[in-house]
Design a protein around this motif. Sequence first.
Motif, mmCIF file in Angstrom:
data_model
loop_
_atom_site.group_PDB
_atom_site.id
_atom_site.type_symbol
_atom_site.label_atom_id
_atom_site.label_comp_id
_atom_site.label_asym_id
_atom_site.label_seq_id
_atom_site.Cartn_x
_atom_site.Cartn_y
_atom_site.Cartn_z
ATOM 1 N N ARG A 47 0.809 -1.216 0.000
ATOM 2 C CA ARG A 47 0.000 0.000 0.000
ATOM 3 C C ARG A 47 0.842 1.265 0.000
ATOM 4 N N ILE A 48 2.150 1.134 0.000
ATOM 5 C CA ILE A 48 3.034 2.292 -0.004
ATOM 6 C C ILE A 48 3.750 2.349 -1.348
ATOM 7 N N PHE A 49 3.583 3.460 -2.073
ATOM 8 C CA PHE A 49 4.120 3.608 -3.421
ATOM 9 C C PHE A 49 5.183 4.708 -3.424
ATOM 10 N N LEU A 50 6.351 4.391 -3.974
ATOM 11 C CA LEU A 50 7.423 5.374 -4.136
ATOM 12 C C LEU A 50 7.384 5.846 -5.577
ATOM 13 N N THR A 51 7.120 7.141 -5.792
ATOM 14 C CA THR A 51 6.854 7.621 -7.147
ATOM 15 C C THR A 51 7.689 8.847 -7.500
ATOM 16 N N SER A 52 7.720 9.101 -8.781
ATOM 17 C CA SER A 52 8.276 10.332 -9.339
ATOM 18 C C SER A 52 7.500 10.624 -10.609
ATOM 19 N N THR A 53 7.168 11.884 -10.827
ATOM 20 C CA THR A 53 6.431 12.243 -12.044
ATOM 21 C C THR A 53 7.358 12.730 -13.138
ATOM 22 N N THR A 54 8.640 12.901 -12.838
ATOM 23 C CA THR A 54 9.587 13.360 -13.857
ATOM 24 C C THR A 54 10.486 12.240 -14.360
ATOM 25 N N ASP A 55 10.760 11.263 -13.507
ATOM 26 C CA ASP A 55 11.585 10.120 -13.906
ATOM 27 C C ASP A 55 10.946 8.869 -13.312
ATOM 28 N N THR A 56 10.084 8.237 -14.100
ATOM 29 C CA THR A 56 9.271 7.141 -13.578
ATOM 30 C C THR A 56 10.006 5.808 -13.545
ATOM 31 N N ALA A 57 11.175 5.749 -14.160
ATOM 32 C CA ALA A 57 11.901 4.471 -14.229
ATOM 33 C C ALA A 57 12.250 3.992 -12.823
ATOM 34 N N GLY A 58 11.909 2.773 -12.539
ATOM 35 C CA GLY A 58 12.250 2.178 -11.252
ATOM 36 C C GLY A 58 11.372 2.617 -10.107
ATOM 37 N N THR A 59 10.309 3.408 -10.388
ATOM 38 C CA THR A 59 9.400 3.835 -9.312
ATOM 39 C C THR A 59 8.106 3.035 -9.397
ATOM 40 N N ASP A 60 7.229 3.304 -8.427
ATOM 41 C CA ASP A 60 5.959 2.570 -8.361
ATOM 42 C C ASP A 60 4.826 3.271 -9.093
ATOM 43 N N LEU A 61 5.126 4.345 -9.844
ATOM 44 C CA LEU A 61 4.048 5.056 -10.525
ATOM 45 C C LEU A 61 3.287 4.154 -11.495
ATOM 46 N N PRO A 62 3.967 3.353 -12.328
ATOM 47 C CA PRO A 62 3.201 2.460 -13.211
ATOM 48 C C PRO A 62 2.320 1.481 -12.421
ATOM 49 N N ARG A 63 2.813 0.984 -11.290
ATOM 50 C CA ARG A 63 2.014 0.052 -10.479
ATOM 51 C C ARG A 63 0.791 0.748 -9.904
ATOM 52 N N LEU A 64 0.948 1.990 -9.451
ATOM 53 C CA LEU A 64 -0.183 2.739 -8.920
ATOM 54 C C LEU A 64 -1.201 3.023 -10.022
ATOM 55 N N ARG A 65 -0.724 3.454 -11.194
ATOM 56 C CA ARG A 65 -1.626 3.727 -12.303
ATOM 57 C C ARG A 65 -2.374 2.461 -12.712
ATOM 58 N N ASP A 66 -1.635 1.352 -12.767
ATOM 59 C CA ASP A 66 -2.258 0.090 -13.150
ATOM 60 C C ASP A 66 -3.333 -0.313 -12.145
ATOM 61 N N LEU A 67 -3.052 -0.129 -10.863
ATOM 62 C CA LEU A 67 -4.009 -0.491 -9.821
ATOM 63 C C LEU A 67 -5.289 0.320 -9.949
ATOM 64 N N LEU A 68 -5.151 1.615 -10.243
ATOM 65 C CA LEU A 68 -6.311 2.496 -10.262
ATOM 66 C C LEU A 68 -7.076 2.443 -11.582
#
Length: 347
Positions: A216-237
């Motif tokens: 339930r904890i996502f580590l994200t970046s909106t400028t450099d998404t490589a290696g972050t959880d942003l794709p996982r969060l987007r996929d979940l939602l």
Amino acid sequence: MSRPALVAQAAAEVDDLLADAGPLTRLTAVARMNARAEQVRRMLEDEQRWLRRPLQVALIGETGVGKSALFNALIGRAEASSTADLRCHTDYPVVAVSPADRPRLNLDPDAHAHYVKVPELSNLALIDTPDFNGAKPEHHERARQVIRHADLIIYITIPDQRADMSGLEELARWRATHRFLFVINKMDREQLDGDPIRRDFARRLHDLGFHAPPSRIFLTSTTDTAGTDLPRLRDLLLRHSDDPGITIAREDAALGHLQHVLAPELRENLEATRQQLEGALDRHQQEVQRIYTEALSDPHIERLLKRMVREQSWLEAARVCWWPMSTMLHVRNRFALLMTGYHVARS
């Protein structure tokens, strides 16, 4: 048991609770329980609208954590919500929703939300909120208006602010009725090791009473998404927005409201009140017993009491006997009561 049967049973239980609590609403804990139960009752009465509306997901966070940038990244719209470099810049909630779902939203009109059409969203409304800890009180109220109607809250912070729990302390009062995800944004600012940050934040959340497993904890970046959880969060939602999981999430949120009706702190308050009342009743009974004991130590009062008990027995006999015996007993009792009143007056 089918869903309609479950809803009907839950509604009946809530109605029984409201009826039982009626005489006790002057107690603070019961009044709060009553207000929560009434909210659940209204929700259950409007079951179809509640079950069919889109899942409302609110992005909540303090000033400068990148809520709007994350909102834009999640829906794939670069300027959907302004990301100008100003503190407290988001003045009103910005809602990303499909045109088909917008009429079924459950938002407070006083929030004055702005809408972004995202046709590819289905059964989901993503809401960027004003900060709720900034200098503008009206921002706080608009954020709370969104929170009240949200099914899922995504709390956003950044690495160097994760130790500041003031925002989460504000949200802690909603944890019984809402479901949460947590985001640590702007992970690209420094070369940071994500695992220790995630564990540290999970520990702090646990200390505040939040259920926060690593998933339930996502580590994200909106400028450099490589290696972050942003794709996982987007996929979940977004990818599964039309899955049965959305209905399950809504029902899970409703269960949270039901659990909130009898939250532990209210039950503890009621238990303390019950113990106080039992103690007062025991003391009252002991005092009554003491007064009777003292009174019966006087022979004259003892004789009067025996006479009153005897006359009461004759009254009961007159009530259960048939005519003409009851008539004779009635005449006898009238005379005896006059004599008893005479002796009581003399004493």
